[in-house]
Scaffold this active site. Sequence first.
Site, PDB file in Angstrom:
ATOM      1  N   GLU A 181       0.846  -1.181   0.000  1.00 14.97           N
ATOM      2  CA  GLU A 181       0.000   0.000   0.000  1.00 14.97           C
ATOM      3  C   GLU A 181       0.889   1.241   0.000  1.00 14.97           C
ATOM      4  O   GLU A 181       1.735   1.399   0.874  1.00 14.97           O
ATOM      5  CB  GLU A 181      -0.870  -0.080   1.266  1.00 14.97           C
ATOM      6  CG  GLU A 181      -1.494   1.189   1.721  1.00 14.97           C
ATOM      7  CD  GLU A 181      -2.084   1.026   3.137  1.00 14.97           C
ATOM      8  OE1 GLU A 181      -1.959  -0.055   3.749  1.00 14.97           O
ATOM      9  OE2 GLU A 181      -2.669   2.004   3.613  1.00 14.97           O
ATOM     10  N   ASP A 216      -7.583   1.735   7.631  1.00 14.18           N
ATOM     11  CA  ASP A 216      -7.476   1.906   6.183  1.00 14.18           C
ATOM     12  C   ASP A 216      -6.757   0.720   5.548  1.00 14.18           C
ATOM     13  O   ASP A 216      -7.143   0.244   4.476  1.00 14.18           O
ATOM     14  CB  ASP A 216      -6.724   3.204   5.844  1.00 14.18           C
ATOM     15  CG  ASP A 216      -7.623   4.418   6.051  1.00 14.18           C
ATOM     16  OD1 ASP A 216      -8.861   4.248   5.975  1.00 14.18           O
ATOM     17  OD2 ASP A 216      -7.095   5.518   6.303  1.00 14.18           O
ATOM     18  N   ASP A 219      -0.807  -1.325   5.918  1.00 15.52           N
ATOM     19  CA  ASP A 219      -0.617  -0.769   7.253  1.00 15.52           C
ATOM     20  C   ASP A 219      -1.535  -1.472   8.247  1.00 15.52           C
ATOM     21  O   ASP A 219      -2.613  -1.940   7.893  1.00 15.52           O
ATOM     22  CB  ASP A 219      -0.960   0.735   7.258  1.00 15.52           C
ATOM     23  CG  ASP A 219       0.101   1.547   6.522  1.00 15.52           C
ATOM     24  OD1 ASP A 219       1.218   1.020   6.363  1.00 15.52           O
ATOM     25  OD2 ASP A 219      -0.201   2.693   6.125  1.00 15.52           O
ATOM     26  N   ASP A 227      -3.704  -0.573  10.245  1.00 11.23           N
ATOM     27  CA  ASP A 227      -4.766   0.299  10.753  1.00 11.23           C
ATOM     28  C   ASP A 227      -6.046   0.039   9.964  1.00 11.23           C
ATOM     29  O   ASP A 227      -6.091  -0.849   9.117  1.00 11.23           O
ATOM     30  CB  ASP A 227      -4.342   1.777  10.661  1.00 11.23           C
ATOM     31  CG  ASP A 227      -4.020   2.180   9.223  1.00 11.23           C
ATOM     32  OD1 ASP A 227      -4.290   1.376   8.298  1.00 11.23           O
ATOM     33  OD2 ASP A 227      -3.507   3.289   9.021  1.00 11.23           O
TER      34      ASP A 227
END
Length: 640
Positions: A429, A506, A502, A504
């Site tokens: 990403e 998102d 990541d 998180d």
Amino acid sequence: MSNYQAENITVLEGLEAVRKRPGMYIGTTSERGLHHLVWEVVDNSVDEALAGECNKISVSILPDNIIEVTDNGRGIPTGIHPKYGKSAMEIVLTVLHAGGKFENNNYKVSGGLHGVGISVVNALSEWLEITVRRDGKLWYQKYNKGVPLEDVKIIGKMKDEETGTTVKFKPDKEIFETLIYSYSILYTRLKELAYLNKGLTIEINDLRKSEVEKQKHESLKFDGGIVDFLDEIVGKDSMRIVKDPIYMMGEQDGVSVEISMLYTVNQTEVVYSFVNNINTHEGGTHVSGFRTALTRVINDIGKTQGFLKDKDGKLQGGDVREGLVAIISVKIPEPQFEGQTKTKLGNSEVTGIASNIVGSYLKMFLEDNPSTAKNIIEKIMFSRKAREAAQRARELVLRKSALDIGSLPGKLADCSSKNPDECEVYIVEGESAGGSAKQGRDRAFQAILPLRGKIINVEKSGLHRALENTEIRSLITAFGTSIGDNFNLEKLRYGKIIIMTDADVDGAHIRTLILTFFYRYMVELIQNGNVFIAQPPLFKVTSGKSVVYAYTDKQMKDIAIKMDSENKKYTLQRYKGLGEMNPEQLWSTTMNPDSRTLLKVSVDDVRAADILFDKLMGDKVEPRREFIEEHAEYVKNLDI
Ligand code: 0RA
């Protein structure tokens, strides 16, 4: 040696074997194994419900992650078992596979996949308490690690009609990697069980006191059973060809078959199948019996009712299945499971039974409801036309976009090896993480494909628009396999496809979008075990010259406690994204095959996420966000 002593030794040896090799009995000692203990107990209660002797099961997570399962069944028998000279209750709790040893327990249908018996739960618990309400008395026994502390005793009186069983246990910390129960894992499966066993009330309570976990309570009961299940899967406001699900049920030679189905305007076929409440991801004889009968009946009715003219030819299975959503639930005394993940029903007699039941019921239903029959058959004929046109268009698009003739995407940093068995591609990403990954990798066998921001949601966009999306096209050309009907696993350029996002919300969203695309257009990749999720660390703990990484909050806490106890000073860095790591760090923590952890994505997991994908990918933003926050955890904990 007396027979009694000999039996005792056998019992102890049995439990010892379970503690020595828990994996043999419950598959794994990870989070999944921990939850397996609950399924083992609940399965027994569901068997009571299937025997018509129980209508309520309650599952509670108590403080300290202790589990309590209560049912209002007949209660485990308490009489002295002639062979063992001990209470039957103790036998059920201490002898492996004791269930089958009770003659009056032959209704038992569950336990195809788990079904190792409640004694395994006992053996793997620090302690377990069992309370049985039966014959107007309250019976009780407690065990440590499977060994009874004293004989079964009577601790109270009951009304004669008050019967049932309560099992309370604390999983043993010496056995399990984690002891923390996930409400959402328990809830998802218990809800499925409530759908599959109509009229059965299943309660779930989370009574842990903690700042993060709110106390939760839910009571699940579906009088419509798999019809309600279908309504939830399809959604109230989806485009249904038939408004109310068609429901059929029948029994033949001890096999019961229950089906709910309807048609939507969608192109995909969604069939969820179960045998003895276990999801048969790979289908099997029950599903093929259903499909054969469906195609046959649709053609028959089409002809006899005059919706289908001779010039139209026969409708094929593929046409009949488009837009079909169905749940097939079969209950059978001795299921044979086959297939890669042992989730394919093999019993050959079931093909004919399912086909008979569907054949006669569906024929009758469609004759009695000619306007429904007309709608369905017209939809199928339209599907056939659209499918033929789409196939032509697809071939054109594929040819035009040159997806098949290997021009590799520009941003792919390929590896030098061309041997798919040793090659891996990291889907990363963002550009900055992509940069670190490119510098940190071993270019001999590791390729990097950075994605710019979010990829398109194929669930909403459809194939045509998906193919216009640069990120999707990069994925397809990099893999070399093409997609959909043209998918060819033999052309796969990388044995491992590793999603690195990541840690998180998102990141979880992007991962879900990628998995959705794989699931819809390249499901073989997942079935074949080529798809993995990378696990980057969440924290870096530096103390003097030493550096350690923590991959979970718990690991971080453990490290901090250890450092404190050794009076060491340390600094803590929380990684917010992959981009914060330099290339060496990324290599050593997440990419080096000798030290990294990869989570393999299984069809199981994707299938579980599948119902959820629909929800997730819908138009409403809020539920989606909530959902991801709750289930990000689930995706992180996929088994290797
Ligand atoms: C053995 C025989 C019978 C029931 C059970 C076990 C039983 C086990 C569990 C575990 C949790 N709840 C349970 N309920 C029942 C048959 C009993 C009979 O014939 O009366």
